[in-house]
Design an enzyme around this catalytic site. Structure first.
Site, PDB file in Angstrom:
ATOM      1  N   ASP A 132       0.890  -1.164   0.000  1.00  0.00           N
ATOM      2  CA  ASP A 132       0.000   0.000   0.000  1.00  0.00           C
ATOM      3  C   ASP A 132       0.925   1.211   0.000  1.00  0.00           C
ATOM      4  O   ASP A 132       1.633   1.461   0.979  1.00  0.00           O
ATOM      5  CB  ASP A 132      -0.892  -0.042   1.256  1.00  0.00           C
ATOM      6  CG  ASP A 132      -1.798   1.174   1.340  1.00  0.00           C
ATOM      7  OD1 ASP A 132      -1.511   2.195   0.650  1.00  0.00           O
ATOM      8  OD2 ASP A 132      -2.794   1.116   2.089  1.00  0.00           O
TER       9      ASP A 132
ATOM     10  N   LYS B 191       3.991  12.588 -16.924  1.00  0.00           N
ATOM     11  CA  LYS B 191       2.962  13.589 -16.708  1.00  0.00           C
ATOM     12  C   LYS B 191       1.683  12.949 -16.167  1.00  0.00           C
ATOM     13  O   LYS B 191       1.495  11.754 -16.354  1.00  0.00           O
ATOM     14  CB  LYS B 191       2.625  14.336 -17.989  1.00  0.00           C
ATOM     15  CG  LYS B 191       2.119  13.405 -19.130  1.00  0.00           C
ATOM     16  CD  LYS B 191       0.714  12.969 -19.027  1.00  0.00           C
ATOM     17  CE  LYS B 191       0.608  11.482 -19.138  1.00  0.00           C
ATOM     18  NZ  LYS B 191      -0.394  10.947 -19.936  1.00  0.00           N
TER      19      LYS B 191
ATOM     20  N   HIS C 280       6.429   9.599 -23.516  1.00  0.00           N
ATOM     21  CA  HIS C 280       6.669   8.468 -24.423  1.00  0.00           C
ATOM     22  C   HIS C 280       6.601   8.876 -25.890  1.00  0.00           C
ATOM     23  O   HIS C 280       7.106   8.160 -26.749  1.00  0.00           O
ATOM     24  CB  HIS C 280       5.760   7.280 -24.104  1.00  0.00           C
ATOM     25  CG  HIS C 280       4.351   7.364 -24.615  1.00  0.00           C
ATOM     26  ND1 HIS C 280       3.364   8.045 -23.962  1.00  0.00           N
ATOM     27  CD2 HIS C 280       3.765   6.827 -25.716  1.00  0.00           C
ATOM     28  CE1 HIS C 280       2.229   7.922 -24.625  1.00  0.00           C
ATOM     29  NE2 HIS C 280       2.449   7.194 -25.708  1.00  0.00           N
TER      30      HIS C 280
ATOM     31  N   LYS D 202       8.980   7.849 -29.732  1.00  0.00           N
ATOM     32  CA  LYS D 202       8.404   7.329 -30.977  1.00  0.00           C
ATOM     33  C   LYS D 202       9.347   7.617 -32.130  1.00  0.00           C
ATOM     34  O   LYS D 202       9.840   8.731 -32.286  1.00  0.00           O
ATOM     35  CB  LYS D 202       7.024   7.959 -31.253  1.00  0.00           C
ATOM     36  CG  LYS D 202       5.929   7.466 -30.320  1.00  0.00           C
ATOM     37  CD  LYS D 202       4.579   7.985 -30.724  1.00  0.00           C
ATOM     38  CE  LYS D 202       3.529   7.729 -29.673  1.00  0.00           C
ATOM     39  NZ  LYS D 202       2.961   6.385 -29.699  1.00  0.00           N
TER      40      LYS D 202
ATOM     41  N   GLU E 133      -7.579  10.245 -30.959  1.00  0.00           N
ATOM     42  CA  GLU E 133      -7.622   8.905 -30.368  1.00  0.00           C
ATOM     43  C   GLU E 133      -9.000   8.298 -30.581  1.00  0.00           C
ATOM     44  O   GLU E 133     -10.015   9.006 -30.552  1.00  0.00           O
ATOM     45  CB  GLU E 133      -7.355   8.978 -28.865  1.00  0.00           C
ATOM     46  CG  GLU E 133      -5.993   9.515 -28.510  1.00  0.00           C
ATOM     47  CD  GLU E 133      -5.762   9.355 -27.029  1.00  0.00           C
ATOM     48  OE1 GLU E 133      -5.339   8.259 -26.642  1.00  0.00           O
ATOM     49  OE2 GLU E 133      -6.024  10.302 -26.272  1.00  0.00           O
TER      50      GLU E 133
ATOM     51  N   ASP F  26      -3.537  15.574 -19.886  1.00  0.00           N
ATOM     52  CA  ASP F  26      -3.187  14.192 -20.231  1.00  0.00           C
ATOM     53  C   ASP F  26      -2.438  14.133 -21.558  1.00  0.00           C
ATOM     54  O   ASP F  26      -1.563  13.289 -21.741  1.00  0.00           O
ATOM     55  CB  ASP F  26      -4.481  13.359 -20.342  1.00  0.00           C
ATOM     56  CG  ASP F  26      -4.220  11.867 -20.541  1.00  0.00           C
ATOM     57  OD1 ASP F  26      -3.411  11.317 -19.780  1.00  0.00           O
ATOM     58  OD2 ASP F  26      -4.819  11.261 -21.452  1.00  0.00           O
TER      59      ASP F  26
ATOM     60  N   HIS G 182       2.371  15.716 -24.806  1.00  0.00           N
ATOM     61  CA  HIS G 182       2.658  15.140 -26.110  1.00  0.00           C
ATOM     62  C   HIS G 182       2.590  16.176 -27.235  1.00  0.00           C
ATOM     63  O   HIS G 182       3.503  16.270 -28.049  1.00  0.00           O
ATOM     64  CB  HIS G 182       1.707  13.986 -26.418  1.00  0.00           C
ATOM     65  CG  HIS G 182       1.703  12.900 -25.368  1.00  0.00           C
ATOM     66  ND1 HIS G 182       2.831  12.530 -24.676  1.00  0.00           N
ATOM     67  CD2 HIS G 182       0.704  12.110 -24.898  1.00  0.00           C
ATOM     68  CE1 HIS G 182       2.517  11.537 -23.837  1.00  0.00           C
ATOM     69  NE2 HIS G 182       1.238  11.280 -23.954  1.00  0.00           N
TER      70      HIS G 182
ATOM     71  N   LYS H  56     -10.401  12.253 -27.275  1.00  0.00           N
ATOM     72  CA  LYS H  56     -10.692  10.816 -27.145  1.00  0.00           C
ATOM     73  C   LYS H  56     -12.003  10.550 -27.884  1.00  0.00           C
ATOM     74  O   LYS H  56     -12.842  11.436 -28.017  1.00  0.00           O
ATOM     75  CB  LYS H  56     -10.870  10.441 -25.671  1.00  0.00           C
ATOM     76  CG  LYS H  56      -9.672  10.821 -24.804  1.00  0.00           C
ATOM     77  CD  LYS H  56      -9.047   9.617 -24.135  1.00  0.00           C
ATOM     78  CE  LYS H  56      -7.929   9.989 -23.211  1.00  0.00           C
ATOM     79  NZ  LYS H  56      -6.642  10.224 -23.848  1.00  0.00           N
TER      80      LYS H  56
ATOM     81  N   LYS I 196      -7.846   6.587 -34.836  1.00  0.00           N
ATOM     82  CA  LYS I 196      -6.549   6.945 -34.250  1.00  0.00           C
ATOM     83  C   LYS I 196      -5.699   7.554 -35.342  1.00  0.00           C
ATOM     84  O   LYS I 196      -5.457   6.926 -36.381  1.00  0.00           O
ATOM     85  CB  LYS I 196      -5.875   5.703 -33.670  1.00  0.00           C
ATOM     86  CG  LYS I 196      -4.556   6.030 -32.980  1.00  0.00           C
ATOM     87  CD  LYS I 196      -4.105   4.868 -32.106  1.00  0.00           C
ATOM     88  CE  LYS I 196      -2.753   5.129 -31.474  1.00  0.00           C
ATOM     89  NZ  LYS I 196      -2.775   6.085 -30.382  1.00  0.00           N
TER      90      LYS I 196
HETATM   91  C1  BG6 Z   1      -0.987   8.651 -22.652  1.00  0.00           C
HETATM   92  C2  BG6 Z   1      -2.310   9.168 -22.140  1.00  0.00           C
HETATM   93  O1  BG6 Z   1       0.058   9.489 -22.229  1.00  0.00           O
HETATM   94  O2  BG6 Z   1      -0.987   8.620 -24.080  1.00  0.00           O
HETATM   95  C3  BG6 Z   1      -3.470   8.301 -22.679  1.00  0.00           C
HETATM   96  O3  BG6 Z   1      -2.341   9.118 -20.712  1.00  0.00           O
HETATM   97  C4  BG6 Z   1      -3.400   8.220 -24.200  1.00  0.00           C
HETATM   98  O4  BG6 Z   1      -4.741   8.849 -22.266  1.00  0.00           O
HETATM   99  C5  BG6 Z   1      -1.983   7.764 -24.629  1.00  0.00           C
HETATM  100  O5  BG6 Z   1      -4.394   7.290 -24.638  1.00  0.00           O
HETATM  101  C6  BG6 Z   1      -1.834   7.815 -26.150  1.00  0.00           C
HETATM  102  O6  BG6 Z   1      -0.581   7.239 -26.474  1.00  0.00           O
HETATM  103  P1  BG6 Z   1      -0.326   6.552 -27.898  1.00  0.00           P
HETATM  104  O7  BG6 Z   1       1.105   6.146 -27.857  1.00  0.00           O
HETATM  105  O8  BG6 Z   1      -1.284   5.400 -27.964  1.00  0.00           O
HETATM  106  O9  BG6 Z   1      -0.625   7.612 -28.926  1.00  0.00           O
END
Ligand code: BG6
Length: 465
Positions: free
Chosen positions: A92, A147, A177, A181, A215, A234, A239, A339, A344
């Site tokens: 925990d 983040k 992330h 890419k 997305e 988010d 990003h 979203k 996508k």
């Molecule tokens: C994340 C977000 O950082 O990136 C998610 O928290 C989002 O909400 C995701 O879906 C999208 O990442 P990717 O690599 O699928 O474009």
């Protein structure tokens, strides 16, 4: 096959191992690294979470995640190696005494300890304090966080201060992330290795730039996290701004992280502020309602599991951004992300200026602008939209829009395109606050609220569809 020599064995501890980030991204990326022989034989992956499960339970969960999210299928020999690395500890994270369990498991004599904070930022401070109290940290320990680092400037400073009291700056990895890419990194090559782009990359030639991160997914059972966060924190502040800085920065002196960092900071400092006076004109917030994705009915945001039906959190954002510097004067950047959109699609579209005079009026009353379309995902590649003469012996020259199309999967057939986390794992908001507008509804499976069309149409332009 032998592992690549450059990577050291580590004990990778995933806090929040049963959460969405771990199941949807981290475990998948780690498996793919295993498959590519990038993980040292002695590396161990230790899942930490609140649920009372055994090591075997964690292995089962990892297998299910791979079955769900790894699109290439599981290779049983890779799985055998990978699953042997997995173990689990029930901790925990709010209970300081429970972190001591790590002392019995972690071996920092022969392995680096990597602490991956795959949890809500509200728990970052607890983990730092728990680790400090356990006395387990050494100079061989590292921490990875993502983040949103806090909710606003104050909470972000608090988290960073807490982290700094436990880890030195060189032990801290703040990751995005998208920067891992392949196609985002390729922006550096595209811009700084090709003279046709370096000389034209400014207000003289470019009319405007659009960045879309659409997305198809909804919030995927993450109500608690997402509703406190919203699409701005988010996706956009991290990003999309990272992509924006890659597109807008000056050439760095070299590829050192610090050189790139310094150029990116200059872009961020030149962003024209969005204040309570212009927030209505420059931004649109949306929230999806029930709709259809690829023919399947999906619920609205307020009908998701665990939803607070009064929530005004946005699942869509569109912004007009201006960069007040010499290169970009008068060139707006339009950013949008949401979203439950039509599909996508992450792409950058650079619209070049129209030519001053049209001598091809038989084909086009107005000559369409050249466009450079950079597909970041899926179908990674680069397209240039241009005009060419339709072959023929007619008296009048007729033009047609055509595409120079470079698909990365065709051009680099043998190379694997990683999703972002692999590379990073390996290298181990406030005008709205005052502006009380609620997000505008948009049906799932569409391109977002109608107001986002108006945002760009006010400037006589349209989103790339
Ligand atoms: C994340 C977000 O950082 O990136 C998610 O928290 C989002 O909400 C995701 O879906 C999208 O990442 P990717 O690599 O699928 O474009």
């Amino acid at each position: 096959m032998k592992a690549k020599k450059t990577y050291k064995p580590c004990d990778l501890i995933i806090y929040g191992a049963l959460g969405d980030l771990s199941k949807r991204k981290l475990l998948i990326s780690l498996y793919r690294l295993e498959n590519a022989n990038f993980i040292e034989p002695d590396t161990r992956i230790i899942g930490v979470d609140l649920h009372d499960i055994k090591n075997t339970g964690f292995v089962e969960i990892a297998r299910k995640s791979l079955q769900e999210f790894l699109h290439d299928g599981i290779d049983e020999s890779v799985w055998e190696r990978f699953s042997a690395r997995l173990s689990y500890l029930k901790i925990d994270l709010t209970q300081m005494d429970q972190y001591r369990q790590l002392n019995a498991v972690i071996d920092q004599k022969s392995r680096i300890m990597v602490n991956y904070f795959a949890v809500s930022p509200f728990l970052f401070k607890n983990i730092c304090q728990g680790l400090a109290k356990s006395g387990i940290l050494t100079e061989n320990s590292r921490m990875v966080m993502e983040k949103p680092i806090g909710h606003d400037l104050k909470s972000s400073k608090e988290i960073n201060d807490e982290v700094a009291s436990v880890f030195s700056e060189k032990q801290v990895y703040r990751i995005d992330h998208y920067l891992g890419k392949e196609t985002v990194l390729n922006l550096l090559a595209l811009r700084f290795a090709n003279s046709i782009f370096t000389t034209n990359w400014n207000h003289n030639t470019i009319d405007h730039i659009q960045i879309t991160v659409a997305e198809e997914v909804g919030i995927e059972g993450r109500w608690d996290y997402f509703d406190k966060t919203g699409q701005l924190r988010d996706m956009l502040q991290n990003h999309l701004l990272q992509i924006l800085t890659f597109i807008a920065m000056e050439p760095p002196a070299n590829l050192e992280a610090e050189s790139i960092h310094n150029e990116k900071i200059k872009v961020l400092k030149a962003l024209r502020p969005i204040t309570s006076n212009n927030v209505e004109e420059k931004t649109v917030r949306g929230q999806y309602t029930a709709g259809y994705i690829k023919g399947d009915a999906v619920p609205g945001y307020l009908e998701e599991d665990g939803a607070n039906t009064e929530s005004t959190t946005e699942s869509f954002v569109a912004l007009r951004v201006d960069i007040d510097n010499w290169r970009w004067a008068g060139v707006p950047f339009y950013l949008r992300t949401g979203k439950r959109l039509t599909g996508k699609r992450t792409e950058i579209v650079v619209y070049f200026k129209q030519l001053p005079h049209n001598i091809f009026k038989d084909s086009f009353r107005e000559l369409p602008p050249n466009k450079l379309i950079i597909h970041l995902q899926p179908n990674e590649g680069v397209e240039i939209e241009m005009l060419n003469k339709i072959p023929g012996i007619d008296e009048h020259i007729k033009l047609k829009k055509t595409k120079l199309d470079l698909s990365f999967s065709d051009a680099f057939k043998k190379s694997r395109i990683f999703g972002g986390y692999e590379k990073l794992v390996l290298e181990a908001k406030n005008a709205w606050h005052h502006y009380k507008d609620t997000p505008k509804p948009y049906p799932a499976g569409t391109w977002g609220p109608v107001a986002s069309v108006a945002l760009i149409a006010r400037d006589g332009r349209a989103w790339e569809e």
